[in-house]
Design a protein around this motif. Sequence first.
Motif, PDB file in Angstrom:
ATOM      1  N   LYS A 188       5.917   4.526  -6.606  1.00 33.78           N
ATOM      2  CA  LYS A 188       5.350   5.707  -5.975  1.00 33.78           C
ATOM      3  C   LYS A 188       3.832   5.664  -6.108  1.00 33.78           C
ATOM      4  O   LYS A 188       3.289   5.074  -7.050  1.00 33.78           O
ATOM      5  CB  LYS A 188       5.888   6.990  -6.638  1.00 33.78           C
ATOM      6  N   GLY A 189       3.141   6.306  -5.159  1.00 37.04           N
ATOM      7  CA  GLY A 189       1.700   6.445  -5.249  1.00 37.04           C
ATOM      8  C   GLY A 189       1.318   7.486  -6.278  1.00 37.04           C
ATOM      9  O   GLY A 189       2.180   8.138  -6.881  1.00 37.04           O
ATOM     10  N   PRO A 190       0.025   7.694  -6.497  1.00 40.38           N
ATOM     11  CA  PRO A 190      -0.405   8.647  -7.537  1.00 40.38           C
ATOM     12  C   PRO A 190       0.004  10.081  -7.254  1.00 40.38           C
ATOM     13  O   PRO A 190       0.079  10.895  -8.163  1.00 40.38           O
ATOM     14  CB  PRO A 190      -1.932   8.487  -7.544  1.00 40.38           C
ATOM     15  N   ARG A 191       0.280  10.413  -5.997  1.00 38.69           N
ATOM     16  CA  ARG A 191       0.720  11.774  -5.645  1.00 38.69           C
ATOM     17  C   ARG A 191       2.152  11.764  -5.111  1.00 38.69           C
ATOM     18  O   ARG A 191       2.535  12.659  -4.370  1.00 38.69           O
ATOM     19  CB  ARG A 191      -0.237  12.394  -4.622  1.00 38.69           C
ATOM     20  N   GLY A 192       2.910  10.752  -5.489  1.00 35.61           N
ATOM     21  CA  GLY A 192       4.302  10.662  -5.050  1.00 35.61           C
ATOM     22  C   GLY A 192       4.483  10.029  -3.692  1.00 35.61           C
ATOM     23  O   GLY A 192       5.572  10.095  -3.115  1.00 35.61           O
ATOM     24  N   GLU A 193       3.446   9.369  -3.137  1.00 31.99           N
ATOM     25  CA  GLU A 193       3.553   8.758  -1.818  1.00 31.99           C
ATOM     26  C   GLU A 193       4.510   7.559  -1.846  1.00 31.99           C
ATOM     27  O   GLU A 193       4.714   6.920  -2.873  1.00 31.99           O
ATOM     28  CB  GLU A 193       2.183   8.285  -1.318  1.00 31.99           C
TER      29      GLU A 193
ATOM     30  N   GLY B  93       9.153  14.860  -1.499  1.00 27.66           N
ATOM     31  CA  GLY B  93       7.771  15.194  -1.176  1.00 27.66           C
ATOM     32  C   GLY B  93       7.080  16.091  -2.188  1.00 27.66           C
ATOM     33  O   GLY B  93       5.900  16.405  -2.025  1.00 27.66           O
ATOM     34  N   ASP B  94       7.813  16.530  -3.223  1.00 25.81           N
ATOM     35  CA  ASP B  94       7.192  17.370  -4.253  1.00 25.81           C
ATOM     36  C   ASP B  94       6.098  16.599  -4.986  1.00 25.81           C
ATOM     37  O   ASP B  94       6.225  15.397  -5.237  1.00 25.81           O
ATOM     38  CB  ASP B  94       8.238  17.852  -5.259  1.00 25.81           C
TER      39      ASP B  94
ATOM     40  N   ALA C 225       0.849  -1.194   0.000  1.00 22.94           N
ATOM     41  CA  ALA C 225       0.000   0.000   0.000  1.00 22.94           C
ATOM     42  C   ALA C 225       0.877   1.234   0.000  1.00 22.94           C
ATOM     43  O   ALA C 225       2.000   1.221   0.503  1.00 22.94           O
ATOM     44  CB  ALA C 225      -0.925   0.015   1.219  1.00 22.94           C
ATOM     45  N   TYR C 226       0.363   2.308  -0.585  1.00 22.05           N
ATOM     46  CA  TYR C 226       1.090   3.576  -0.526  1.00 22.05           C
ATOM     47  C   TYR C 226       0.509   4.433   0.595  1.00 22.05           C
ATOM     48  O   TYR C 226      -0.674   4.338   0.934  1.00 22.05           O
ATOM     49  CB  TYR C 226       1.034   4.328  -1.864  1.00 22.05           C
TER      50      TYR C 226
ATOM     51  N   VAL D   3      11.861  10.833  -9.204  1.00 26.77           N
ATOM     52  CA  VAL D   3      11.218  11.988  -9.839  1.00 26.77           C
ATOM     53  C   VAL D   3       9.882  11.529 -10.407  1.00 26.77           C
ATOM     54  O   VAL D   3       9.834  10.788 -11.391  1.00 26.77           O
ATOM     55  CB  VAL D   3      12.094  12.583 -10.955  1.00 26.77           C
ATOM     56  N   ALA D   4       8.791  11.941  -9.775  1.00 23.79           N
ATOM     57  CA  ALA D   4       7.457  11.551 -10.231  1.00 23.79           C
ATOM     58  C   ALA D   4       7.015  12.468 -11.369  1.00 23.79           C
ATOM     59  O   ALA D   4       7.090  13.693 -11.253  1.00 23.79           O
ATOM     60  CB  ALA D   4       6.458  11.619  -9.079  1.00 23.79           C
ATOM     61  N   VAL D   5       6.559  11.875 -12.464  1.00 27.25           N
ATOM     62  CA  VAL D   5       6.197  12.633 -13.668  1.00 27.25           C
ATOM     63  C   VAL D   5       4.810  12.201 -14.127  1.00 27.25           C
ATOM     64  O   VAL D   5       4.488  11.007 -14.123  1.00 27.25           O
ATOM     65  CB  VAL D   5       7.215  12.407 -14.804  1.00 27.25           C
ATOM     66  N   ARG D   6       3.994  13.184 -14.498  1.00 21.91           N
ATOM     67  CA  ARG D   6       2.700  12.895 -15.122  1.00 21.91           C
ATOM     68  C   ARG D   6       2.897  12.939 -16.643  1.00 21.91           C
ATOM     69  O   ARG D   6       3.086  14.009 -17.225  1.00 21.91           O
ATOM     70  CB  ARG D   6       1.638  13.912 -14.699  1.00 21.91           C
TER      71      ARG D   6
END
Length: 281
Positions: free
Chosen positions: A75-80, A220-221, A37-38, A183-186
């Motif tokens: 990573k989770g959908p919001r970077g979690e 956390g960004d 789980a995230y 680095v989380a990217v959409r």
Amino acid sequence: MSLDAMDWVWTRSTSKGNARTVLLAIADKCPDERCVAYAGTAMLMQRANASRSSVRAVVDALLASGELKIVEGAKGPRGETVYHLPYAVGHTLSRSDESWLDGVRIRPGSDSGPGQDPAPGGSESGPAGGQDVVPGGTESDPQNASNARERKEQQQSHAPARAASAVVEQLQPLVDALAAAGVAVRWSLGLGEQRDAHRLVERHGVAALVDLAAHRTAPGDAPKSARYWLKVWSDLDRPAPPSPAPAGNVVPFRGRSAPAAASNRQNLLAALGNIESRENA
């Protein structure tokens, strides 16, 4: 499912205090038997009613104990952060613990209105009443609806990354390298923009693009769009600015050029003198 993971925390975990509460909060978000789980720090702070430093301290303690692990590269959908409860895998809630639900019925409406006879030991809507209510409320309660949405997001977040990303195959090494660097990217680029991104990869390399993105990303960004990073990477194509010219009142340093000019002048005068003496002879 989350009930099995939570039952493992209640019955088998050695954690105590805030660490136990944080572990329960993560277990509650596990959507299936994988116990993955995230969970973001803000959510854990809210559920544990603890400060950020306390949450981070207990997460570190849980990681050290082995009861909690971090899924690297996910990573989770919001970077979690994505967590795994390895010891909870395979644990199932005892059937005897669920048998009390078999005869429970949820009554529609309320029996506590005016003119209703109170049940023995208090009104039917009170704590001691005889109304059959499943703990946690009905499925239409806001809290349960929120949990259902969270579990749906959990299941979607565990789908293969390549199936979820709408990028061409040539950009997949860049996608994987950015995820590995945290680095989380959409990714929502059109084909033309993806072609521009691929040209930048060919011109500067995946490492240069990832390094630039990593330096502009703080822990956390929130995930930024690929279109934003495309503008940032385009700066690599711009030439470096020229060096500033010296100020007008600065005299250039001549070094040894002045003595050399004087020596040439003396040689020229000597040669002219020799010619003149020959003509007079």
